[in-house]
Design a protein around this motif. Structure first.
Motif, short mmCIF file in Angstrom:
data_model
loop_
_atom_site.label_atom_id
_atom_site.label_comp_id
_atom_site.label_asym_id
_atom_site.label_seq_id
_atom_site.Cartn_x
_atom_site.Cartn_y
_atom_site.Cartn_z
N LEU A 45 -45.76 -32.51 -30.59
CA LEU A 45 -45.64 -32.49 -29.13
C LEU A 45 -44.17 -32.26 -28.79
CD1 LEU A 45 -47.90 -35.61 -28.53
CD2 LEU A 45 -48.54 -33.21 -28.18
N GLY A 46 -43.86 -31.05 -28.37
CA GLY A 46 -42.47 -30.67 -28.09
C GLY A 46 -41.92 -29.82 -29.22
N THR A 47 -42.31 -28.57 -29.26
CA THR A 47 -41.86 -27.64 -30.29
C THR A 47 -40.36 -27.41 -30.21
OG1 THR A 47 -43.95 -26.44 -29.93
CG2 THR A 47 -42.28 -25.33 -31.27
N GLY A 48 -39.83 -27.43 -28.98
CA GLY A 48 -38.47 -26.96 -28.80
C GLY A 48 -38.46 -25.50 -29.24
N VAL A 69 -46.87 -27.64 -29.38
CA VAL A 69 -46.90 -27.28 -27.97
C VAL A 69 -45.51 -27.43 -27.36
CG1 VAL A 69 -47.62 -29.61 -27.26
CG2 VAL A 69 -48.07 -27.68 -25.75
N GLU A 70 -45.17 -26.47 -26.50
CA GLU A 70 -43.89 -26.48 -25.79
C GLU A 70 -44.10 -25.85 -24.42
OE1 GLU A 70 -40.39 -26.88 -24.36
OE2 GLU A 70 -40.70 -27.68 -26.38
N PHE A 114 -46.13 -35.84 -34.50
CA PHE A 114 -44.71 -35.98 -34.20
C PHE A 114 -44.55 -35.78 -32.71
CE2 PHE A 114 -40.34 -33.87 -34.16
CZ PHE A 114 -39.67 -35.08 -34.10
N ALA A 115 -44.24 -36.86 -32.00
CA ALA A 115 -44.09 -36.82 -30.54
C ALA A 115 -42.61 -36.70 -30.21
CB ALA A 115 -44.70 -38.07 -29.92
#
Length: 187
Positions: A45-48, A69-70, A114-115
């Motif tokens: 959660l949060g590819t950057g 996801v981003e 991984f959040a």
């Protein structure tokens, strides 16, 4: 994933002024944890721009899958340019909170989450934990003071760590190392 790819992602991030990529020590831990789930289903959660994604892919086996996801299109573009040829990863340009809701409705389960964004960490934590398979690993970072933190963020980070350590569905450990992490396993 190679250091050359990480260097190229770092260069692209510098061009955008994006300074929130994964700390290399956290990345190395993510690689190790992904290796413990070689055929696992992973969720980021949060590819950057994909820096932590490279570390996760580096530990995954050939049968593993990673959904990441981003919400920022420019960052998704960097990640897809560098990682899109790896068939184990699916980069999604979407709001992480909206994706979490869909995954909960689908009763999806993941072996490692991984959040690294608000959703699944500071917001919708229960949704993220619902997606975690028994024995699955849940990881959050950036719990020690960071230059990129907005004003007043310290108490939120502390409250999140305390909640995770007290969560009855988890066996959790706080690591005051790297950027500050909580590593937890779903009981």
């Amino acid at each position: 994933m190679t250091q050359e790819i990480r260097d190229s992602i770092a260069e692209a991030c510098a061009g955008l002024g994006f300074e929130m990529s994964c700390d290399p020590r956290t990345g190395a831990l993510l690689r190790t944890l992904a290796a413990a789930k070689p055929a696992g289903r992973l969720l980021e959660l949060g590819t950057g721009a994909g820096m932590s994604t490279t570390w996760l892919l580096g530990g995954m086996g050939p049968a593993g899958t990673l959904l990441t996801v981003e919400s920022e299109a420019a960052l998704v573009g960097i990640a897809e340019r560098h990682l899109g040829r790896d068939g184990r990863v699916r980069c999604v340009h979407d709001d992480a909170g909206a994706l979490l809701k869909r995954l909960v409705a689908e009763e999806a389960r993941f072996d490692l989450i991984f959040a690294d964004t608000w959703a699944g960490k500071f917001e919708q934590l229960d949704d993220a934990l619902e997606l975690l398979a028994p024995g699955g690993l849940y990881v959050v970072d950036d719990l020690l003071p960071q230059a990129t933190w907005p004003p007043g963020h310290g108490p939120k980070a502390q409250a999140l760590a305390e909640r995770l350590l007290a969560e009855p569905r988890l066996a959790a450990t706080r690591l005051d190392w790297s950027s500050g992490l909580v590593l937890a396993t779903r009981i």
